[in-house]
Design a protein around this motif. Structure first.
Motif, mmCIF file in Angstrom:
data_model
loop_
_atom_site.group_PDB
_atom_site.id
_atom_site.type_symbol
_atom_site.label_atom_id
_atom_site.label_comp_id
_atom_site.label_asym_id
_atom_site.label_seq_id
_atom_site.Cartn_x
_atom_site.Cartn_y
_atom_site.Cartn_z
ATOM 1 N N THR A 39 1.147 -1.323 0.224
ATOM 2 C CA THR A 39 -0.294 0.129 0.096
ATOM 3 C C THR A 39 0.706 0.946 0.483
ATOM 4 O OG1 THR A 39 -0.364 0.149 1.888
ATOM 5 C CG2 THR A 39 -2.086 -1.290 1.137
ATOM 6 N N LEU A 59 1.928 -5.671 9.096
ATOM 7 C CA LEU A 59 1.054 -4.204 8.362
ATOM 8 C C LEU A 59 -0.319 -5.227 7.615
ATOM 9 C CD1 LEU A 59 0.167 -2.201 7.143
ATOM 10 C CD2 LEU A 59 2.430 -1.671 5.469
ATOM 11 N N ASN A 60 -1.308 -5.129 7.051
ATOM 12 C CA ASN A 60 -1.878 -5.666 5.894
ATOM 13 C C ASN A 60 -1.657 -7.126 6.074
ATOM 14 O OD1 ASN A 60 -3.468 -3.933 5.273
ATOM 15 N ND2 ASN A 60 -1.411 -2.975 3.610
ATOM 16 N N ASP A 89 -6.028 -2.466 6.441
ATOM 17 C CA ASP A 89 -7.146 -1.215 5.433
ATOM 18 C C ASP A 89 -7.794 -1.804 5.733
ATOM 19 O OD1 ASP A 89 -3.844 -0.918 4.341
ATOM 20 O OD2 ASP A 89 -5.393 1.193 5.457
ATOM 21 N N GLU A 150 -12.733 7.173 0.016
ATOM 22 C CA GLU A 150 -13.147 6.917 1.649
ATOM 23 C C GLU A 150 -13.263 8.003 2.201
ATOM 24 O OE1 GLU A 150 -8.791 6.050 0.854
ATOM 25 O OE2 GLU A 150 -8.526 5.010 2.979
ATOM 26 N N TYR A 266 2.702 5.108 5.963
ATOM 27 C CA TYR A 266 3.402 4.225 5.480
ATOM 28 C C TYR A 266 4.910 5.201 5.286
ATOM 29 C CZ TYR A 266 4.795 0.332 2.150
ATOM 30 O OH TYR A 266 4.762 -0.190 1.360
ATOM 31 N N GLU A 477 -6.065 6.299 -3.222
ATOM 32 C CA GLU A 477 -5.066 6.568 -2.587
ATOM 33 C C GLU A 477 -4.004 6.629 -3.857
ATOM 34 O OE1 GLU A 477 -2.183 5.633 -0.263
ATOM 35 O OE2 GLU A 477 -0.651 6.345 0.078
HETATM 36 C C1 GLC Z 1 -1.577 3.765 3.221
HETATM 37 C C2 GLC Z 1 -2.004 4.954 2.672
HETATM 38 C C3 GLC Z 1 -2.764 4.319 4.681
HETATM 39 C C4 GLC Z 1 -2.612 3.186 4.756
HETATM 40 C C5 GLC Z 1 -1.927 3.082 5.030
HETATM 41 C C6 GLC Z 1 -1.135 1.399 5.331
HETATM 42 O O1 GLC Z 1 -0.405 4.532 2.520
HETATM 43 O O2 GLC Z 1 -2.243 6.230 3.510
HETATM 44 O O3 GLC Z 1 -4.382 5.502 4.471
HETATM 45 O O4 GLC Z 1 -3.964 3.111 6.295
HETATM 46 O O5 GLC Z 1 -1.149 3.049 3.816
HETATM 47 O O6 GLC Z 1 -1.758 0.469 4.534
#
Ligand code: GLC
Length: 729
Positions: A39, A59-60, A89, A150, A266, A477
């Motif tokens: 991301t 993360l993620n 997210d 968003e 990030y 984004e």
């Molecule tokens: C991204 C976004 C943010 C997101 C983060 C983690 O750049 O700006 O909204 O939660 O990275 O994915």
């Protein structure tokens, strides 16, 4: 764990272990062979081995299997056995995808935001996620910016109520309960106002504008109990938000008493160098720590420089211990010390993901979020089953790619054609494919040019549905666009379809208001679908066939042209406002070549019913002030109207907006039915921030109630603080 036990744990950690606890990475960055959605820029970061065993959060990572594997291995290696926090997210659904938040804002139903969040928490928690980076509370006024999708839109009150409801949905009443995730509200602050609508660009606001327009929704999320806050990429007042002591330590912590963890966005710590706010990683770490950042996402300057910063006296170990305490307290509140795996379960994934209950909720919210912008009576479609058919074409006629940004890669939704076939006999639909829309990112954001013979295929159709819009990859984004019209061949398709004598119903799929004035005259009806999510086709079919009467109202203005942007309803009056009746044609605030008003304003939307407003009454009793109006459904079709209550402060020590939404109420009315809708006017509603303090000033106010921000019944009233003597701000 008790606080004493946590404090004891912290005192046993080395500075390096604390730095690692304050770092969030994707699994692959600290030694796990687990590919997760990227991301942000792929820096190829690999953390040094002395830190990897003590990393604090992930993360993620998005499956129970991966989370369980990673957590298990981590706990075996971490000398202090501190469980990892898994964050992702989950912005408008996890496996069951809901309409994009900008669309949910159009439902004017905070309950929809709460329910969608609750279901998203259930579905993501069983996949091992503990914290979601949502709601996004950024106020947005510029559809060139890709992330308007968003947000819940351009109004502080609507944003506030939707964000607060979403937080309640994610968190419930106890974080350690099953199927709950902590909410991390983002992006603090004012990321939604980048110059030129260009992603990551400079934000420069006055403090009074920041406090009155941009901070309310974050504040509402915090008051609803959001446990975390994420900083923004942009600068505010020429200081990157991630290094802003004013934003984090002062406004967030001191003024709003927030004591949860603050996470960077990030690599936004590392990007202080690019901003020109830090010379190197050492200074970037120093500034963001001093500003109040507790967790560094997807960069490793805390790990690289903390020991040196403390040895040089730039950062005290007490500051670090406070940051680590905030992180461990969140893990403790989630119950992770007792159960590091919380709700992660492959069996639960199988039974909860995309359940019929969840799909039904997604369908209901999607049909309440679409907005009918135009209708010359061609909707709802009626067909006698006679030889006449209904035409269907356009790149979104049978496309399943209608989930919008922040939905996991390979997921799809019910296409429009499939949904229509559930409501109209398949033999009554003439589906003609016109090719898929490309993405700007691929360099070909258009459909193939339809040739002349194409239109002849609809010879037995009096009405043709054209499903058009923008590629979902061109929103979200990194999705800023300088041009907002439909692609040339889509515009041609609509025009030619109209010129060929068809009644044209345009169904628009987009993550933002597009510039549709050029094709509006060729459409007999326009339904703004947004990106409706998993149940898209089924929800739209209910709207198109009249099984559901459209009730959405715009959460964001549709510009007449991109040259008007920013165009929003709660603008300031100026000293020379252009008035319908003004005779002066030059020296007023106007464009020579374009109206001031948007094509469709905030709060606008049609339905198959028709609602009339009458009898605005203001009752000024000793203990309260109320405004009421009578709303009548003058059609014979039952429908839902969103009654909107606005004010204008006519004279104050700061200029105030031409209109401010202060309440709204959805009323269901059968044909011919009337209801009286009342709103209590409070001191809070009439107050505003000046130099950081919320104040009330006696004076004249316009009280306005109506069907949208441009059409209201009005009454002027002098209101004093005495009026609210029993209320406190
Ligand atoms: C991204 C976004 C943010 C997101 C983060 C983690 O750049 O700006 O909204 O939660 O990275 O994915």
């Amino acid at each position: 764990m008790t606080q004493d036990q946590i404090m004891k744990l912290i005192s046993s950690m080395t500075l390096e272990e604390k730095a690692a606890q304050m770092t969030q990475l994707a699994p692959v960055n600290f030694g796990f062979n687990c590919v997760t959605p990227l991301t942000g820029p792929d820096s190829g970061l690999r953390i040094r081995p002395e830190f990897s065993a003590s990393i604090g959060s992930v993360l993620n990572c998005g499956s129970a299997e991966d989370m369980i594997r990673i957590q298990k291995e981590h706990l075996e290696n971490d000398p202090h056995k501190i469980p990892l926090l898994f964050m992702a997210d989950v912005v408008h659904g996890f496996k069951t995808v809901f309409p994009i938040p900008l669309a949910v804002g159009c439902s004017f139903s905070p309950e929809n935001a709460r329910e969608a969040a609750q279901i998203a928490a259930e579905e993501s928690s069983v996949s091992g996620i503990h914290v979601t980076f949502a709601p996004m509370a950024d106020l947005v006024r510029d559809p060139r910016w890709g992330r308007v999708m968003e947000s819940f839109g351009e109004d502080p009150l609507l944003n506030s109520r939707m964000c607060a409801a979403a937080v309640k949905g994610y968190q419930g009443s106890k974080l350690s309960s099953p199927y709950r995730t902590a909410s991390c509200v983002k992006h603090f602050a004012a990321y939604g106002s980048p110059e030129g609508g260009r992603e990551y660009n400079t934000v420069d606001l006055s403090d009074n504008e920041l406090y009155n327009s941009y901070l309310p929704a974050y504040t509402a999320a915090l008051e609803a109990g959001a446990r975390m806050v994420m900083t923004a990429f942009n600068t505010v007042d020429l200081i990157p938000a991630t290094a802003s002591e004013k934003l984090i330590n002062d406004i967030l912590r001191k003024e709003r008493h927030f004591n949860g963890p603050v996470i960077s966005d990030y690599n936004s710590v590392g990007e202080l160098i690019e901003h020109g706010a830090a010379e190197n990683g050492y200074e970037a770490a120093c500034k963001s720590l001093k500003a109040g950042v507790d967790i560094e996402m997807m960069s490793s300057h805390f790990c690289a420089h903390l020991r040196e910063l403390v040895n040089n006296g730039q950062i005290t170990e007490q500051m670090i211990d406070k940051a680590v305490l905030r992180i461990l307290n969140l893990k403790n509140e989630l119950g992770l010390f007792e159960n590091p795996f919380k709700d992660a379960s492959r069996e639960a994934e199988a039974s909860i993901h995309l359940s019929e209950k969840n799909r039904e909720a997604a369908r209901r919210i999607a049909r309440e979020s679409a907005v009918l912008l135009k209708n010359n009576g061609v909707l709802p479609v009626s067909f006698s089953g006679a030889p006449e058919k209904i035409g269907l074409t356009g790149p979104f006629a049978s496309s399943p790619y209608i989930l919008g940004g922040w939905s996991a890669g390979n997921q799809t939704g019910i296409p429009l054609y499939e949904g229509l076939c559930g409501r109209i006999p398949r033999e009554c639909i003439r589906l003609e494919d016109c090719g898929q829309i490309g993405s700007c990112l691929e360099g070909n954001p258009d459909i193939p040019a339809p040739d002349a013979s194409f239109y002849a295929r609809f010879k037995d159709c009096g009405t043709v549905i054209v499903a058009a819009g923008e590629h979902q990859e061109d929103t979200g984004e990194g999705g800023s666009k300088a041009f907002l019209r439909l692609s040339p061949n889509q515009e041609k398709l609509i025009q030619q379809m109209s010129h060929s004598g068809k009644r044209v119903i345009l169904i628009l799929f987009s993550g933002r208001p597009l510039e549709i004035a050029p094709i509006e005259p060729y459409c007999d009806a326009i339904l703004q679908a947004w990106f409706p999510g998993t149940e898209s086709g089924n929800a739209l079919a209910e709207l198109i066939t009249g099984a559901y009467n459209p009730s959405g109202r715009l959460s964001i203005s549709f510009p007449y042209t991109v040259g008007q942007i920013p165009v929003y309803y709660n603008h300031y009056q100026t000293g020379r406002p252009k008035r319908q009746e003004s005779t002066d044609t030059r020296y007023v605030s106007r464009y020579l070549d374009c109206p001031n008003e948007p094509l469709y304003c905030f709060g606008y939307g049609l339905s198959y019913s028709e609602f009339h407003y009458s009898n605005l009454q203001i009752r000024n009793s000793s203990h309260s002030l109320t405004a009421s109006v009578t709303v009548t459904n003058v059609s014979d079709i039952t429908g839902c109207e969103t009654v909107q209550f606005y004010i204008r402060d006519l004279s104050a020590s700061l200029v105030r907006p031409a209109a401010e939404l202060k309440d709204f109420s959805k009323v269901h009315l059968t044909g011919g039915e009337s209801k009286t809708v009342s709103f209590t006017i409070t001191k809070e509603m009439l107050s505003f921030y000046k130099d950081g303090r919320k104040i009330f000033e006696d004076g004249y106010f316009l009280i306005m109630i109506g069907k949208n921000s441009a059409v209201t019944l009005k009454q002027k009233l002098y209101i004093t603080e005495q009026q609210f003597k029993k209320e406190t701000l």
